[in-house]
Design a protein around this motif. Structure first.
Motif, PDB file in Angstrom:
ATOM      1  N   GLY A 159       1.037  -1.219  -0.221  1.00 25.04           N
ATOM      2  CA  GLY A 159       0.035  -0.288  -0.368  1.00 25.04           C
ATOM      3  C   GLY A 159       0.682   1.168   0.076  1.00 25.04           C
ATOM      4  O   GLY A 159       1.992   1.428   0.705  1.00 25.04           O
ATOM      5  N   GLU A 160       0.646   2.447  -0.940  1.00 25.91           N
ATOM      6  CA  GLU A 160       1.340   3.916  -0.544  1.00 25.91           C
ATOM      7  C   GLU A 160       1.217   4.081   1.133  1.00 25.91           C
ATOM      8  O   GLU A 160       2.516   4.870   1.178  1.00 25.91           O
ATOM      9  N   PHE A 161       1.073   3.581   1.742  1.00 28.11           N
ATOM     10  CA  PHE A 161       0.653   4.073   3.025  1.00 28.11           C
ATOM     11  C   PHE A 161       0.604   2.872   3.935  1.00 28.11           C
ATOM     12  O   PHE A 161       0.858   3.178   5.267  1.00 28.11           O
ATOM     13  N   TYR A 162       0.760   1.859   3.308  1.00 24.12           N
ATOM     14  CA  TYR A 162       1.593   1.147   4.075  1.00 24.12           C
ATOM     15  C   TYR A 162       0.153   0.119   5.093  1.00 24.12           C
ATOM     16  O   TYR A 162       0.219  -1.024   6.329  1.00 24.12           O
ATOM     17  N   ASP A 165      -3.586   3.345   6.934  1.00 24.99           N
ATOM     18  CA  ASP A 165      -4.761   4.015   6.562  1.00 24.99           C
ATOM     19  C   ASP A 165      -5.938   3.373   6.329  1.00 24.99           C
ATOM     20  O   ASP A 165      -6.225   4.131   5.880  1.00 24.99           O
ATOM     21  N   ALA A 244       0.599  16.139  -3.482  1.00 26.21           N
ATOM     22  CA  ALA A 244       1.705  15.062  -4.021  1.00 26.21           C
ATOM     23  C   ALA A 244       2.909  14.637  -3.103  1.00 26.21           C
ATOM     24  O   ALA A 244       3.569  14.062  -2.181  1.00 26.21           O
ATOM     25  N   ARG A 247       1.607  13.991   0.673  1.00 26.53           N
ATOM     26  CA  ARG A 247       1.344  12.123   0.526  1.00 26.53           C
ATOM     27  C   ARG A 247       2.682  11.294   0.347  1.00 26.53           C
ATOM     28  O   ARG A 247       2.673  10.168   1.025  1.00 26.53           O
ATOM     29  N   GLU A 248       4.149  12.059  -0.432  1.00 25.37           N
ATOM     30  CA  GLU A 248       4.672  11.833   0.174  1.00 25.37           C
ATOM     31  C   GLU A 248       5.751  11.321   1.153  1.00 25.37           C
ATOM     32  O   GLU A 248       6.711  10.686   1.993  1.00 25.37           O
ATOM     33  N   SER A 251       3.707   8.732   2.832  1.00 26.20           N
ATOM     34  CA  SER A 251       4.526   7.748   3.260  1.00 26.20           C
ATOM     35  C   SER A 251       6.027   6.894   3.964  1.00 26.20           C
ATOM     36  O   SER A 251       5.603   6.124   4.201  1.00 26.20           O
ATOM     37  N   CYS A 254       4.456   6.467   7.446  1.00 24.44           N
ATOM     38  CA  CYS A 254       4.246   5.825   7.703  1.00 24.44           C
ATOM     39  C   CYS A 254       4.947   4.187   7.901  1.00 24.44           C
ATOM     40  O   CYS A 254       5.519   2.876   8.461  1.00 24.44           O
TER      41      CYS A 254
END
Length: 277
Positions: A159-162, A165, A244, A247-248, A251, A254
Motif C-alpha cells: 500500500g501507498e501508506f503501508y 490508512d 503529492a 502524500r510522500e 508515506s 508510515c
C-alpha cells in the motif's frame, strides 16, 4: 431538554451529546451517576474530525442485563451519530478499585461530578493496563495474527501508506474516507505504554504522550511521534492529504512506523518474561 454542564466548544458535538444523554436518561431513569467527556474535546484540542469520547458511569453496580442494554444503546447511537462516537460504560463499583488518569482529567457534561470520589489507579496496574492494551490494539486494529511476538510486518506492504490508512473517517456531510486515525491512535497508545513502563509516567491524552516522549525516551521515536501528531493530526486533521508532496511525507512517516512498533514489541516481550500480568 438536556442542559450540559460543560460544552465541547462544538455545537454539533454538543447536540450529539444531548441526544445520547437524553436517550440514557429515558431508558435508565435515575441509574446513571454522570456522563464524562474524555479525549480531545476534554483536553481542549478538538478539531473538526475529532470523535466524542464519552464515559457513562452508572450508580452502584450494573446488572448484566443493564450492561448489555447500555452497550447496545451506545452502539446504536454511534451508528446514527453525526460525530464519531467512542464510548465506555462502567459503574461505581468498578471504579472504586482505581480509575485511569484520563478519567481524572475528564469533563463532566451531565449528572454528578464524582471524579474525586475514586482513587487513581496504582502505577504498576496502570503500566500493565497500558502495555497489554497497546499490544492488543497494535495487533487487532491492523488485523495481524493473534499472539504474535515475532517481528511485525507492515499491515499492507504494497500500500501507498503501508496499510496504516485502514480506518474510515466520517466527514460532517456523512461520507467516509480513509484516514490516519488508527496510525495516531496506535502510536499514541504505544507511547503511553512505554512512558509508563520505562519512565514511570501516568499519561493518557494524545497531547501529553506525544509531547512528553522526547523528554524521556529515544530521540528517533520522539521525532516520529512528533511528526505523526503535528502533521497527521494537527496539519491534515487525520485526513489523507491530496498534495503529492504531502502524500510522500505521509508515506515516509508510515514507513518509519513499523520499526517503532517492533521496538515496542521487544519491550513488551521483556515485560511478559519478567512475569508481569
Amino acid at each position: 431538554m438536556i442542559v450540559l454542564s460543560n460544552t465541547t466548544g462544538s455545537e454539533r458535538a454538543d447536540t450529539v451529546l444531548r441526544g445520547i444523554i437524553g436517550i440514557y436518561e429515558a431508558v435508565f431513569p435515575d441509574r446513571v451517576r454522570g456522563y464524562y467527556l474524555e479525549g480531545s474535546y476534554a483536553d481542549g484540542i478538538g478539531i473538526a474530525t475529532s470523535d466524542i469520547d464519552l464515559e457513562i458511569v452508572f450508580k452502584d453496580e450494573l446488572q448484566d442485563d443493564e450492561r448489555g442494554k447500555a452497550r447496545q444503546i451506545a452502539e446504536s447511537c454511534a451508528l446514527m451519530s453525526a460525530v464519531e462516537l467512542d464510548y465506555a460504560v462502567t459503574d461505581e463499583k468498578e471504579l472504586s478499585s482505581g480509575v485511569v488518569p484520563i478519567f481524572k482529567k475528564s469533563i463532566p457534561v451531565y449528572g454528578e461530578d464524582v471524579r474525586d470520589t475514586f482513587p487513581l489507579m496504582a502505577q504498576d496496574k496502570w503500566t500493565s493496563n497500558r502495555m497489554h492494551a497497546a499490544y492488543w490494539l497494535t495487533i487487532n486494529i491492523y488485523h495481524r495474527p493473534e499472539n504474535m511476538l515475532s517481528p511485525l510486518a507492515y499491515p499492507d506492504p504494497a500500500g501507498e501508506f503501508y496499510g496504516y490508512d485502514n480506518r474510515k473517517l466520517r466527514l460532517p456531510d456523512g461520507s467516509e474516507v480513509d484516514s490516519t486515525r488508527n496510525l495516531v491512535r496506535t502510536t499514541g497508545w504505544i507511547a503511553s505504554a512505554l512512558l509508563a513502563c520505562k519512565a514511570g509516567k501516568m499519561l493518557a491524552t494524545k497531547r501529553e504522550c506525544f509531547q512528553s516522549y522526547h523528554e524521556c525516551l529515544e530521540p528517533e521515536d520522539a521525532q516520529l511521534l512528533h511528526d505523526i501528531y503535528e502533521q497527521c493530526r494537527q496539519q491534515w486533521n487525520y485526513l489523507i492529504p491530496e498534495d503529492a508532496e504531502d502524500r510522500e511525507t505521509l508515506s515516509g512517516i508510515c514507513a518509519r512506523t513499523l520499526a517503532f512498533e517492533n521496538r515496542f514489541l521487544e519491550v513488551y516481550k521483556r515485560f511478559l518474561l519478567a512475569g508481569f500480568s
